[in-house]
Design a protein around this motif. Structure first.
Motif, PDB file in Angstrom:
ATOM      1  N   TYR A   7      52.077 -41.904  47.252  1.00 40.16           N
ATOM      2  CA  TYR A   7      51.169 -42.858  47.887  1.00 40.16           C
ATOM      3  C   TYR A   7      51.041 -42.594  49.389  1.00 40.16           C
ATOM      4  O   TYR A   7      49.938 -42.560  49.938  1.00 40.16           O
ATOM      5  CB  TYR A   7      51.667 -44.277  47.627  1.00 40.16           C
ATOM      6  N   ILE A   8      52.186 -42.410  50.071  1.00 36.84           N
ATOM      7  CA  ILE A   8      52.192 -42.063  51.493  1.00 36.84           C
ATOM      8  C   ILE A   8      53.218 -40.956  51.697  1.00 36.84           C
ATOM      9  O   ILE A   8      54.419 -41.181  51.510  1.00 36.84           O
ATOM     10  CB  ILE A   8      52.542 -43.268  52.397  1.00 36.84           C
ATOM     11  N   ILE A  47      54.402 -40.919  57.197  1.00 36.58           N
ATOM     12  CA  ILE A  47      55.287 -42.031  57.559  1.00 36.58           C
ATOM     13  C   ILE A  47      55.917 -41.777  58.933  1.00 36.58           C
ATOM     14  O   ILE A  47      55.946 -42.658  59.800  1.00 36.58           O
ATOM     15  CB  ILE A  47      56.395 -42.224  56.512  1.00 36.58           C
ATOM     16  N   LEU A  78      59.032 -53.380  53.992  1.00 37.61           N
ATOM     17  CA  LEU A  78      57.938 -54.009  53.253  1.00 37.61           C
ATOM     18  C   LEU A  78      57.861 -55.454  53.666  1.00 37.61           C
ATOM     19  O   LEU A  78      58.744 -56.240  53.364  1.00 37.61           O
ATOM     20  CB  LEU A  78      58.174 -53.911  51.742  1.00 37.61           C
ATOM     21  N   LEU A 117      56.882 -51.654  58.215  1.00 37.06           N
ATOM     22  CA  LEU A 117      56.198 -50.409  57.883  1.00 37.06           C
ATOM     23  C   LEU A 117      55.023 -50.666  56.955  1.00 37.06           C
ATOM     24  O   LEU A 117      53.961 -50.070  57.108  1.00 37.06           O
ATOM     25  CB  LEU A 117      57.167 -49.424  57.229  1.00 37.06           C
ATOM     26  N   LEU A 118      55.200 -51.561  55.975  1.00 39.41           N
ATOM     27  CA  LEU A 118      54.161 -51.833  54.990  1.00 39.41           C
ATOM     28  C   LEU A 118      53.864 -53.323  54.929  1.00 39.41           C
ATOM     29  O   LEU A 118      54.783 -54.150  54.980  1.00 39.41           O
ATOM     30  CB  LEU A 118      54.595 -51.382  53.588  1.00 39.41           C
ATOM     31  N   LYS A 162      51.369 -55.808  52.268  1.00 38.98           N
ATOM     32  CA  LYS A 162      50.544 -55.766  51.065  1.00 38.98           C
ATOM     33  C   LYS A 162      49.429 -56.797  51.124  1.00 38.98           C
ATOM     34  O   LYS A 162      49.620 -57.911  51.611  1.00 38.98           O
ATOM     35  CB  LYS A 162      51.402 -56.038  49.825  1.00 38.98           C
ATOM     36  N   PHE A 205      51.402 -49.584  57.799  1.00 39.11           N
ATOM     37  CA  PHE A 205      50.320 -49.399  56.838  1.00 39.11           C
ATOM     38  C   PHE A 205      50.037 -50.722  56.121  1.00 39.11           C
ATOM     39  O   PHE A 205      50.962 -51.453  55.766  1.00 39.11           O
ATOM     40  CB  PHE A 205      50.692 -48.357  55.776  1.00 39.11           C
ATOM     41  N   GLU A 206      48.752 -51.000  55.897  1.00 42.03           N
ATOM     42  CA  GLU A 206      48.364 -52.100  55.012  1.00 42.03           C
ATOM     43  C   GLU A 206      47.971 -51.470  53.680  1.00 42.03           C
ATOM     44  O   GLU A 206      47.106 -50.605  53.620  1.00 42.03           O
ATOM     45  CB  GLU A 206      47.191 -52.874  55.595  1.00 42.03           C
ATOM     46  N   ILE A 207      48.629 -51.915  52.586  1.00 44.94           N
ATOM     47  CA  ILE A 207      48.430 -51.276  51.287  1.00 44.94           C
ATOM     48  C   ILE A 207      47.973 -52.291  50.247  1.00 44.94           C
ATOM     49  O   ILE A 207      48.056 -53.508  50.457  1.00 44.94           O
ATOM     50  CB  ILE A 207      49.722 -50.576  50.807  1.00 44.94           C
ATOM     51  N   ILE A 240      56.764 -42.313  49.962  1.00 44.90           N
ATOM     52  CA  ILE A 240      56.507 -43.596  49.305  1.00 44.90           C
ATOM     53  C   ILE A 240      55.591 -43.301  48.125  1.00 44.90           C
ATOM     54  O   ILE A 240      54.514 -42.722  48.280  1.00 44.90           O
ATOM     55  CB  ILE A 240      55.864 -44.603  50.268  1.00 44.90           C
TER      56      ILE A 240
END
Length: 233
Positions: free
Chosen positions: A43-44, A49, A143, A178-179, A181, A196-198, A220
């Motif tokens: 995914y990443i 990262i 997360l 880091l993430l 959602k 990152f926005e996932i 990731i």
């Protein structure tokens, strides 16, 4: 919570990965062979990262430079991101007219069983954080609990953690995640520093786990249905 309300720009969301992003094929990367049938995609990638972590370190140094801070690492998933972020800050300090004296402490949040959360959030190792009194605190979480893998999409996890940290009366609190959602029932809360926005997918690797597996992945990745069944408890 006093000191936490702030206006955020689109850049505060970090790098936005769209919902239809399929990820990279696994055969383009190296990863532990024992996970060969347990992942859907990368995914990443690890290199992305690290580049993004360096940019966050620069932002943190620009904002908080010359302030002593206590870095509060949220275990277990946050240990790799925290270590890399701290290392990046240290490297930048050696080549900057700013410095960021840091001490690191640890806290653990536990609420998962398989890919579902349990009703209760347990804060482990947080009974004595009196060192935070009057200090500038940087919470580091891989997360963001306000947009998490399961039940904590209500934002209760972050609220519980922030309330607990606030009870020790720190001077300032910032959060690096880091993430984050995107989930329908999210609170809209964003960390101060976002990688990152996932989309709402169950991701593993880079110290994020599924029942303690997959922490040894550098990238990731999205776990496969086979992987969920294989490591289910």
């Amino acid at each position: 919570m006093a000191g936490w309300e702030r206006k955020q720009t689109d850049t505060d969301k970090g790098i936005v990965i769209p919902d239809d992003w399929p990820g990279y094929p696994l055969d383009l990367f190296t990863y532990p062979e024992h996970y060969s049938e347990d992942l859907d995609c990368v995914y990443i990638p690890h290199g992305v990262i690290m580049d993004r972590t360096e940019r966050l370190a620069r932002n943190i140094l620009e904002d908080l430079g010359d302030h002593d801070i206590v870095v509060l690492c949220v275990l277990k998933g946050g240990f790799q991101f925290c270590a890399d972020l701290v290392d990046c800050i240290k490297v930048l300090c050696r080549n900057s007219n700013k410095t960021l004296p840091m001490r690191v402490d640890f806290i653990r949040l536990k609420s998962y069983l398989n890919d579902l959360s349990t009703p209760d959030l347990h804060i482990v190792g947080a009974d004595n954080l009196s060192v935070l009194n009057g200090k500038n605190v940087l919470i580091v979480e891989v997360l963001s609990p306000s947009f998490p893998q399961a039940i904590v999409d209500t934002g209760k996890t972050m609220k519980t953690l922030l309330d607990h940290v606030e009870s020790f009366k720190p001077k300032m609190i910032k959060v690096a995640g880091l993430l984050v959602k995107r989930v329908p029932s999210g609170t809209g809360y964003l960390p101060d520093y976002v990688g990152f926005e996932i989309s709402n997918r169950f991701v593993v690797g880079y110290a994020l786990d599924y029942n303690e597996y997959f922490r040894d992945l550098n990238h990731i990745c999205v776990i496969s249905d086979r992987g969920k069944q294989k490591y289910k408890i």
